[in-house]
Design a protein around this motif. Structure first.
Motif, PDB file in Angstrom:
ATOM      1  N   PHE A  17       0.841  -1.204   0.000  1.00  0.00           N
ATOM      2  CA  PHE A  17       0.000   0.000   0.000  1.00  0.00           C
ATOM      3  C   PHE A  17       0.873   1.250   0.000  1.00  0.00           C
ATOM      4  CE2 PHE A  17      -1.875   3.538   2.258  1.00  0.00           C
ATOM      5  CZ  PHE A  17      -3.077   3.712   1.582  1.00  0.00           C
ATOM      6  N   ALA A  24       1.056   8.622   1.247  1.00  0.00           N
ATOM      7  CA  ALA A  24      -0.113   8.433   2.110  1.00  0.00           C
ATOM      8  C   ALA A  24       0.305   8.681   3.558  1.00  0.00           C
ATOM      9  CB  ALA A  24      -0.654   7.028   1.959  1.00  0.00           C
ATOM     10  N   ILE A  25      -0.622   9.273   4.299  1.00  0.00           N
ATOM     11  CA  ILE A  25      -0.391   9.505   5.723  1.00  0.00           C
ATOM     12  C   ILE A  25      -1.571   8.845   6.428  1.00  0.00           C
ATOM     13  CG2 ILE A  25      -0.297  11.272   7.519  1.00  0.00           C
ATOM     14  CD1 ILE A  25       0.925  13.115   5.312  1.00  0.00           C
ATOM     15  N   GLU A  26      -1.315   7.809   7.187  1.00  0.00           N
ATOM     16  CA  GLU A  26      -2.431   7.009   7.676  1.00  0.00           C
ATOM     17  C   GLU A  26      -2.334   6.731   9.172  1.00  0.00           C
ATOM     18  OE1 GLU A  26      -5.093   6.024   6.192  1.00  0.00           O
ATOM     19  OE2 GLU A  26      -4.649   6.238   4.057  1.00  0.00           O
ATOM     20  N   THR A  27      -3.520   6.599   9.791  1.00  0.00           N
ATOM     21  CA  THR A  27      -3.575   6.032  11.136  1.00  0.00           C
ATOM     22  C   THR A  27      -3.937   4.569  10.965  1.00  0.00           C
ATOM     23  OG1 THR A  27      -5.921   6.511  11.323  1.00  0.00           O
ATOM     24  CG2 THR A  27      -4.407   8.166  12.168  1.00  0.00           C
ATOM     25  N   SER A  29      -6.408   3.035  12.202  1.00  0.00           N
ATOM     26  CA  SER A  29      -7.837   2.852  11.949  1.00  0.00           C
ATOM     27  C   SER A  29      -8.179   3.243  10.518  1.00  0.00           C
ATOM     28  CB  SER A  29      -8.666   3.650  12.950  1.00  0.00           C
ATOM     29  OG  SER A  29      -8.546   5.025  12.694  1.00  0.00           O
ATOM     30  N   GLY A  30      -7.546   4.314  10.017  1.00  0.00           N
ATOM     31  CA  GLY A  30      -7.807   4.728   8.644  1.00  0.00           C
ATOM     32  C   GLY A  30      -7.384   3.654   7.660  1.00  0.00           C
ATOM     33  N   ARG A  34      -9.347   1.143   4.852  1.00  0.00           N
ATOM     34  CA  ARG A  34      -9.001   1.041   3.435  1.00  0.00           C
ATOM     35  C   ARG A  34      -8.730  -0.387   3.018  1.00  0.00           C
ATOM     36  NH1 ARG A  34      -8.262   6.021   1.211  1.00  0.00           N
ATOM     37  NH2 ARG A  34      -7.322   7.646   2.487  1.00  0.00           N
ATOM     38  N   ASN A  58       4.687   8.576  13.816  1.00  0.00           N
ATOM     39  CA  ASN A  58       4.635   9.812  14.604  1.00  0.00           C
ATOM     40  C   ASN A  58       3.509   9.710  15.600  1.00  0.00           C
ATOM     41  OD1 ASN A  58       6.669  11.587  13.480  1.00  0.00           O
ATOM     42  ND2 ASN A  58       5.443  11.513  11.608  1.00  0.00           N
ATOM     43  N   ARG A  63      -3.844   7.715  17.792  1.00  0.00           N
ATOM     44  CA  ARG A  63      -3.607   8.896  16.962  1.00  0.00           C
ATOM     45  C   ARG A  63      -2.270   8.822  16.224  1.00  0.00           C
ATOM     46  NH1 ARG A  63      -7.688  11.254  15.463  1.00  0.00           N
ATOM     47  NH2 ARG A  63      -6.612  13.228  15.161  1.00  0.00           N
ATOM     48  N   ILE A  65       0.410   8.377  13.539  1.00  0.00           N
ATOM     49  CA  ILE A  65       0.297   8.360  12.088  1.00  0.00           C
ATOM     50  C   ILE A  65       1.549   7.744  11.489  1.00  0.00           C
ATOM     51  CG2 ILE A  65      -1.357  10.242  11.849  1.00  0.00           C
ATOM     52  CD1 ILE A  65       0.836  12.144  11.415  1.00  0.00           C
ATOM     53  N   ARG A  67       3.817   6.922   7.892  1.00  0.00           N
ATOM     54  CA  ARG A  67       4.052   7.191   6.478  1.00  0.00           C
ATOM     55  C   ARG A  67       5.299   6.471   5.995  1.00  0.00           C
ATOM     56  NH1 ARG A  67       6.031  13.198   5.187  1.00  0.00           N
ATOM     57  NH2 ARG A  67       7.475  13.555   6.886  1.00  0.00           N
TER      58      ARG A  67
ATOM     59  N   PRO C  66      -4.317   7.325  -3.876  1.00  0.00           N
ATOM     60  CA  PRO C  66      -3.421   7.927  -4.869  1.00  0.00           C
ATOM     61  C   PRO C  66      -3.173   7.000  -6.051  1.00  0.00           C
ATOM     62  CG  PRO C  66      -2.615   8.385  -2.684  1.00  0.00           C
ATOM     63  CD  PRO C  66      -3.806   7.482  -2.517  1.00  0.00           C
ATOM     64  N   GLU C  67      -2.960   5.717  -5.791  1.00  0.00           N
ATOM     65  CA  GLU C  67      -2.633   4.830  -6.910  1.00  0.00           C
ATOM     66  C   GLU C  67      -3.756   4.803  -7.936  1.00  0.00           C
ATOM     67  OE1 GLU C  67      -2.431   0.570  -5.981  1.00  0.00           O
ATOM     68  OE2 GLU C  67      -3.044   1.039  -3.957  1.00  0.00           O
ATOM     69  N   VAL C  91       0.818  13.548  -4.205  1.00  0.00           N
ATOM     70  CA  VAL C  91      -0.566  13.100  -4.037  1.00  0.00           C
ATOM     71  C   VAL C  91      -0.621  12.421  -2.677  1.00  0.00           C
ATOM     72  CG1 VAL C  91      -2.471  11.768  -4.972  1.00  0.00           C
ATOM     73  CG2 VAL C  91      -0.765  12.733  -6.500  1.00  0.00           C
ATOM     74  N   ILE C  92      -1.286  13.082  -1.749  1.00  0.00           N
ATOM     75  CA  ILE C  92      -1.264  12.636  -0.368  1.00  0.00           C
ATOM     76  C   ILE C  92      -2.634  12.116   0.014  1.00  0.00           C
ATOM     77  CG2 ILE C  92      -1.025  13.458   1.999  1.00  0.00           C
ATOM     78  CD1 ILE C  92       0.896  15.523   0.971  1.00  0.00           C
ATOM     79  N   CYS C  93      -2.687  10.968   0.648  1.00  0.00           N
ATOM     80  CA  CYS C  93      -3.995  10.582   1.173  1.00  0.00           C
ATOM     81  C   CYS C  93      -3.920  10.500   2.691  1.00  0.00           C
ATOM     82  CB  CYS C  93      -4.506   9.285   0.561  1.00  0.00           C
ATOM     83  SG  CYS C  93      -3.659   7.813   1.070  1.00  0.00           S
ATOM     84  N   MET C  94      -4.931  10.998   3.326  1.00  0.00           N
ATOM     85  CA  MET C  94      -5.012  10.941   4.782  1.00  0.00           C
ATOM     86  C   MET C  94      -6.440  11.219   5.194  1.00  0.00           C
ATOM     87  SD  MET C  94      -3.327  14.495   6.070  1.00  0.00           S
ATOM     88  CE  MET C  94      -1.938  14.888   5.082  1.00  0.00           C
ATOM     89  N   GLU C  95      -6.696  11.064   6.483  1.00  0.00           N
ATOM     90  CA  GLU C  95      -8.050  11.330   6.945  1.00  0.00           C
ATOM     91  C   GLU C  95      -8.196  12.824   7.256  1.00  0.00           C
ATOM     92  OE1 GLU C  95      -9.327   7.954   9.801  1.00  0.00           O
ATOM     93  OE2 GLU C  95      -7.193   7.805   9.421  1.00  0.00           O
TER      94      GLU C  95
END
Lengths: 83, 737, 476
Positions: A17, A24-27, A29-30, A34, A58, A63, A65, A67, C66-67, C91-95
């Protein structure tokens, strides 16, 4: 108990992913939403990836995150240069 | 203790046996334990209440007697109370350990001794603290029984001895049975609790061995590297010294034991040089070594072993059982380790295979390298570092992607890999290597071979050789995947470079007979490439269209005869020719985009770079209008860019980069000043520089097109130029000069 | 707002509508229903900025991966991964809540990335998602903070918002705090077609071209056709002139009208009423003071024709008397004497002589001193040619004659019934013409469609409706 192979599968899914979506910057849960996986296992997988320094983490807990940390790349190493 | 085994059924049988022997010998018979405690009810006595009444007095009396007899192995005759009053005392032994029970048989009065007994001062007035009732009981027994012959005495002695033996047999079997039950219960409990708590195999082993009485010290060694074993766990007196020690295959008792598929046992080893290993650890008096290999099929994983000292406090009750049990334990652990090892690989194979579809579809060499590095870390047991080195070209350059490696160590190692694997002109081998001679720990190196050469190497750090062995297969699967993906990328590039080379050959071939066309097609191709750089089309599209430009003189049907090579190009050339001949039979939109772009590129190329009028008149039947207007913008920006470059080359030694914006602003102001343009004319010129048409200018400034034309004429006159291209160039010139 | 140079969006047509572009640092709401292409719009804004203006951009997506976006956008020839490699795009994805958290945090991830690539443009897809975080009051505060952050860094940004007509009566608060609103819509057009339109509802600090404009997806992104026909012309026919048909809706389809010097075919089937269509085109020429040559058809006499033209408020007789209108007549029909001298009678002329006779009569007129500056318009009735001179004659004569006239800059409209002349001849004529306008009756309606045009645009079929006033027809 979560089967080890499930965690490893998820680890690899998360790796892919982030390779495919390098910014992408994800938690946890996020990302679990997905990928359609449980949050608990996703978090476990993400933390392992952070330990392997494939991801940068981080913050802590829910909470936190994550990357992608691009690997160290050298596109032009000259073989003939002195070491 | 032993007497506790005299329970229920067993106790009843013993009592009956005692009654029978008592009757046979006409003796008063009972059994005590070594504490003097009565175990059976006395036989041959009508009223035994005196035994109950003075139980504790009698107990200490018997105890005094037993203590004197410490260590007897045979039946003896012992005087009690008054010399001549004799009792047979037979020890009942269950094993080699101290006697547990005693059979008492009395009273024997030997021939010619009765008189001296009853006349003995003690007979009537005893010194000892024996209870009077008991003395009375004995007196009456003596008076009633009378003297016996030596034959009778022998007979009685034999019978009492027999009884003791029978008792011993009964007890022994009962004892064993109880011990076994206890042992099994304990084992069962251990296994259940350990399993349910999910403890590792070491803990279970430890628990099972701890309850075994086969040896004094137990140990548990596992193979940690090929031929090398480490004692992971040890228990018993002085066993701590063994923990963590290492032995090698064939070395000492333990090293020899791992080579045998069977359990091994050595006794009386104090002088054996192989004992040195234990002596070193402070275990001086090891008498016996027993070893049980941990294995599954032909694979040895380790060893369970027991050490016994010379003086064993408690010998094993059932050595065969213990041996079998520990042997089984070894097999069980072997099985478990095999399972765990397979499980560990399966846990990784499964995800790797599940994801292989996604992995295989990666079509970019750098992303393949990212994938190999990241995935390899996911697949090894203890991830720490990984690197992929790839050599794409023939020059002395390599590409590397790494994690967990610091520069410059990473580069040094990458070069080392490249020299060892990528330089070699021998037949390439896809076998993996374990390399310990690296700036990092152990590295597992996988050559990635395709198209008959080693093109890349995946190297992954492992913590020890054992881990290297174990994850060799899974990483090999990953490397294999990598080679498949890299090969497909390579083939695509190969295909492209082949088609490029061929297109250039075809292009060169026209130079001889049509130099003008040769130049024109080359220019068209250049324009297409620039159009891609400008962002009009992708680089891939531009490559194909560019080739089509170069080969535009070639008969498309000839191009189609190369299988798979120029199908797209042939179609584009055909379309281009149709557009060019203005035979718009198909109607617009039916021509391929490539064909349309070719038409535009050729139109610009044949007009020459400096003719901006072509741009404004650019209108070709069969070419999409959106594409035309995009191309117009591109040519315009290309023109200004070229003007810039020319000027920079001529005037400014230090290259100055210009943005259209900046140029516009500064240049305009200068022009306005120099030629005295009115504010309205300035607005018009500003729009001209932005490549606006007269219509656009009219719309933007809310004036008629006619007025725009008037303004333009005035502007051109003032500036001394003849068309808008010159005007635009002048603005840019000013911005630099 | 201080007058600064506008940021060109780079989306073809949009900058025209915005008279140059968006003010720097402006926050623009880009709203539209699903399928209107908000993502493509947003991405085009960033790609154009990155490639043509050296302004790196950040695309923030909350839902889309993004993909997926990388993949979708390759269809427009945009290699987003390559732009990322060049540090011109992220291209950034986040909540949404993470974005907010990172934006508000000093030296948070957002600021880091902005500095990393020297970001100038931002797209957030979509701010509707902020409605999921917290209550109305929070949402307002959040969007407000984000807008301020954009301004602080002078990041010109598009905030994408899902839009639905039914979403509620009250005006979304974002409309008040943002600098501009651009709305994309899909409007039904007849039963089968839908029209994509774009409208700028608000833009602080710049004039706008009001109204709805059509846009399309073409091979390299979104392409907007500003609705003012003169703005449209420039893209399609550039410097060349167009002749209005007198019917606004038809002019729209033709990008302003019939280009000067082109040959247009009007193909009708037998039931279709083309009288008003042709009359409108013709009378518009008279109105614009052009010179005309008309081939009369068998079923309309010159007088009837002249009367029809009167309905459009111009006088054919007057034009003829000034020597600006001529008529080719195959039939021996009496006309008012005033028009006789404008008639070129060819009823006795053989096929072999025809071209020569015509040229001898017309060339001096075309080339005479006082008329050579005029625009000439020729109307040709091919049905008459075929019935009077045969198909073979038409095939021999037509292409040659047309190209000669075109070379003189004459605009030609020919009329024909394709269905009656056979496919081979029809396709020959279609090829020879620069444009084809087809009208036919199907069921209770008459339809019109531009099936070929020099610009390459083909229109959807439109219904022809009668109206009480001139030009008496309009397209719906």
């Amino acid at each position: 108990m979560v089967a080890e192979s499930d965690v490893i599968t998820l680890q690899m899914e998360c790796t892919l992913f982030f390779e495919n979506n390098p910014y992408a910057i994800e938690t946890s849960s996020g990302l679990s939403k997905r990928l359609g996986r449980s949050q608990q296992v996703t978090e476990q997988a993400l933390n392992r990836l952070a330990e392997m320094s494939i991801l940068e983490k981080n913050g802590q807990g829910m909470r936190a995150i994550y990357r992608y940390k691009a690997p160290y790349i050298q596109t032009e190493v000259d073989l003939n240069a002195y070491d | 203790m032993i007497d506790t085994h005299l329970m229920n059924d067993t106790r009843e049988i013993c009592q009956e046996l005692q009654d029978t022997y008592a009757q046979l010998t006409s003796l008063l018979v009972f059994v005590t334990n070594h504490e003097g405690q009565l175990i059976t009810a006395p036989s041959n006595i009508e009223d035994s209440s005196v035994f109950d009444k003075y139980a504790s007095d009698l107990k200490s009396m018997f105890k005094t007697e037993i203590d004197k007899l410490q260590g007897i192995r045979h039946t003896i005759l012992s005087d009690q109370w008054v010399p001549g009053v004799k009792w047979l005392i037979a020890p009942v032994s269950v094993d080699q350990s101290a006697t547990g029970l005693y059979v008492w048989g009395g009273i024997l009065i030997q021939q010619g001794t009765l008189q001296s007994i009853i006349t003995h001062p003690n007979y009537l007035q005893p010194e000892s603290g024996a209870p009077a009732d008991f003395i009375e009981l004995m007196r009456s027994w003596i008076q009633n029984s009378g003297e016996i012959s030596p034959e009778q005495e022998i007979f009685k002695r034999e019978k009492i001895t027999k009884f003791a033996k029978a008792l011993s047999l009964i007890l022994k079997s009962s004892f064993k049975e109880t011990r076994l039950t206890e042992r099994l219960n304990a084992l069962n409990e251990t296994l259940i609790t350990e399993q349910s708590t999910g403890n590792p195999i070491e803990e279970i082993t430890r628990a099972v061995l701890a309850s075994s009485d086969l040896a004094d010290i137990f140990g548990f060694a596992l193979k940690t590297a090929p031929g090398k074993y480490t004692i992971m766990n040890s228990m018993g007196m002085g066993a701590n010294a063994l923990g963590g020690s290492v032995f090698h295959e064939g070395e000492g008792f333990l090293g020899q034991a791992v080579l045998s598929p069977q359990p091994s046992r050595w006794r009386d080893i104090s002088r054996d040089p192989r004992n040195h290993f234990f002596q070193q650890k402070g275990l001086d008096s090891v008498y016996e070594v027993q070893c049980f290999p941990i294995r599954y099929e032909n694979e040895v994983y380790g060893l369970l072993f027991g050490l016994s000292f010379k003086e064993r406090s408690v010998p094993s009750i059932n050595p065969q059982f213990e041996e079998t049990m520990i042997s089984l334990m070894g097999w069980y652990i072997g099985n478990h380790i095999t399972y765990e090892k397979m499980e560990k690989q399966l846990q990784r194979f499964k995800p790797l295979i599940e994801l292989s579809r996604m992995i295989i579809s990666v079509q970019d060499i750098q992303r393949v390298m990212f994938m190999l590095v990241d995935m390899s870390l996911n697949l090894v047991w203890n991830p720490s570092a990984s690197i992929v080195v790839h050599r794409s070209s023939e020059d002395g350059k390599i590409q590397m992607v790494a994690r967990g490696m610091q520069s410059p160590k990473g580069e040094t190692y990458a070069k080392d890999i490249a020299r060892r694997h990528l330089d070699n002109s021998d037949k390439p081998s896809a076998h993996s290597f374990i390399n310990s001679n690296t700036p990092f720990s152990l590295m597992l190196e996988y050559p990635i071979v395709y198209a008959d050469r080693t093109r890349a190497v995946l190297a992954v750090a492992v913590s020890n050789e054992q881990e290297g062995e174990e994850c060799r297969e899974i990483l090999s699967a990953l490397a294999m995947m990598g080679s498949v993906v890299m090969k497909s990328v390579h083939d695509r590039q190969q295909y492209l470079s082949n088609s490029n080379r061929f297109a250039h050959i075809l292009h060169e071939s026209i130079r001889e007979w049509n130099i003008a066309h040769y130049q024109l097609t080359a220019d068209a191709q250049k324009i297409v490439q620039e159009f891609a750089m400008w962002g009009g089309i992708s680089k891939e599209e531009a490559d194909v269209i560019g080739r089509a430009c170069l080969m535009s003189c070639t008969d498309p049907s000839m191009l189609r005869s190369f299988p798979h090579l120029f199908q797209q190009e042939a179609e584009m050339i055909e379309d281009y020719k149709h557009i060019h001949d203005d035979q718009s039979i198909l109607g617009t939109g039916s021509y391929s985009k490539g064909g349309q772009i070719m038409a535009l590129a050729f139109a610009i190329a044949s007009a020459g770079d400096h003719d901006m009028r072509v741009v404004n008149d650019l209108q070709i039947n069969g070419v999409d209008q959106g594409l035309v207007s995009q191309f117009r913008l591109f040519v315009l920006s290309r023109h200004t860019l070229q003007t810039e470059i020319n000027l920079v080359e001529e005037k400014a030694p230090a290259a100055q980069t210009l943005t259209a914006e900046g140029a516009e602003g500064r240049g305009l102001d200068a022009i306005v000043k120099q030629f005295g343009l009115s504010p309205r004319e300035k607005e018009v010129l500003e729009l001209v520089v932005k490549a606006s048409s007269n219509k656009e200018i009219a719309a933007t400034l809310f004036i008629s097109e006619h007025t725009v034309k008037n303004h333009l004429t005035n502007i051109f006159n003032k500036m001394g130029v003849t068309d808008r291209a010159q005007a635009i160039a002048a603005v840019f010139n000013k911005s630099i000069g | 707002m201080q007058k600064k140079k506008a940021v060109q969006t780079g989306i073809p047509g949009l900058d025209d509508i915005l008279y140059g572009g968006v003010p720097p640092g402006a926050v623009v709401i880009l709203e539209g229903e699903p399928g209107t292409g908000k993502t493509t719009f947003g991405m085009q804004f960033l790609v154009e900025g990155a490639v043509k203006h050296n302004e790196p951009g950040i695309y923030i997506t909350f839902e889309e991966l993004p993909e997926q976006i990388y993949d979708d956008m390759t269809g427009f020839g945009w290699d987003l991964r390559e732009l990322e490699r060049q540090n011109k795009l992220r291209v950034i994805c986040m909540e949404p809540d993470i974005l907010l958290e990172q934006m508000l945090q000093p030296h948070g991830l957002f600021e880091q990335i902005v500095n990393e690539i020297g970001c100038r443009r931002v797209v957030i897809d979509s701010i509707s998602l902020f409605r999921m975080v917290g209550d109305e009051e929070d949402v307002r505060t959040n969007v407000y903070s984000i807008r301020n952050i954009m301004r602080k860094h002078t990041l010109t940004s598009f905030f994408i918002r899902e839009y639905s007509e039914f979403e509620g009566m009250s005006m979304p608060f974002e409309n008040y705090i943002c600098d501009g609103i651009v709305r994309l819509s899909l409007k039904p057009l007849m039963d089968k077609y839908r029209k994509r339109t774009i409208e700028v509802l608000k833009m602080r600090g710049t004039r706008i071209l009001e109204g709805e404009h059509t846009y399309k997806f073409i091979h390299n992104g979104v392409y907007i056709v500003p609705s003012l026909s003169m703005a449209e012309d420039k893209m399609l026919i550039r410097e060349s002139e167009v002749l209005s048909t007198g019917i606004d809706s038809l002019d729209d389809l033709l990008a302003g009208g019939i280009p000067r010097g082109s040959v247009f075919m009007i193909d009708t089937n037998s039931k279709a009423n083309y009288r008003y269509l042709l009359s409108s085109i013709y009378s518009q020429r008279i109105k614009d003071d052009d010179c005309t040559v008309t081939m009369m058809s068998g079923n309309t006499s010159l007088d009837t024709f002249a009367d029809t033209i009167e309905l459009f408020g111009v006088s054919l007789r007057e034009a003829a008397s000034k020597g600006k209108a001529f008529f080719i007549e195959h039939y021996r029909r009496a006309v008012e004497s005033g028009l006789e001298k404008a008639i070129i009678r060819v009823d006795k002329v053989t096929n072999e002589e025809y071209a020569q006779v015509l040229n001898e009569r017309l060339n001096p007129i075309f080339e005479c001193e006082e008329l050579c500056d005029k625009r000439w318009f020729v109307y040709y009735d091919l049905n008459t040619i075929i019935s009077e001179r045969g198909k073979d004659f038409l095939l021999r004569y037509f292409a040659e004659e047309m190209s000669m006239w075109r070379s003189l800059g004459i605009t030609i409209v020919v009329h024909c019934n394709f269905a009656e002349i056979g496919t081979e001849t029809a396709s020959f004529l279609e090829r020879t013409c620069n444009g084809v306008i087809r009208t036919w009756v199907d069921g209770n309606y008459q339809y019109l469609q531009v099936t070929k045009s020099p610009s390459g645009r083909v229109s959807a079929p439109h219904i022809i409706a009668n109206v009480a006033e001139k030009p008496f027809v309009q397209l719906i």
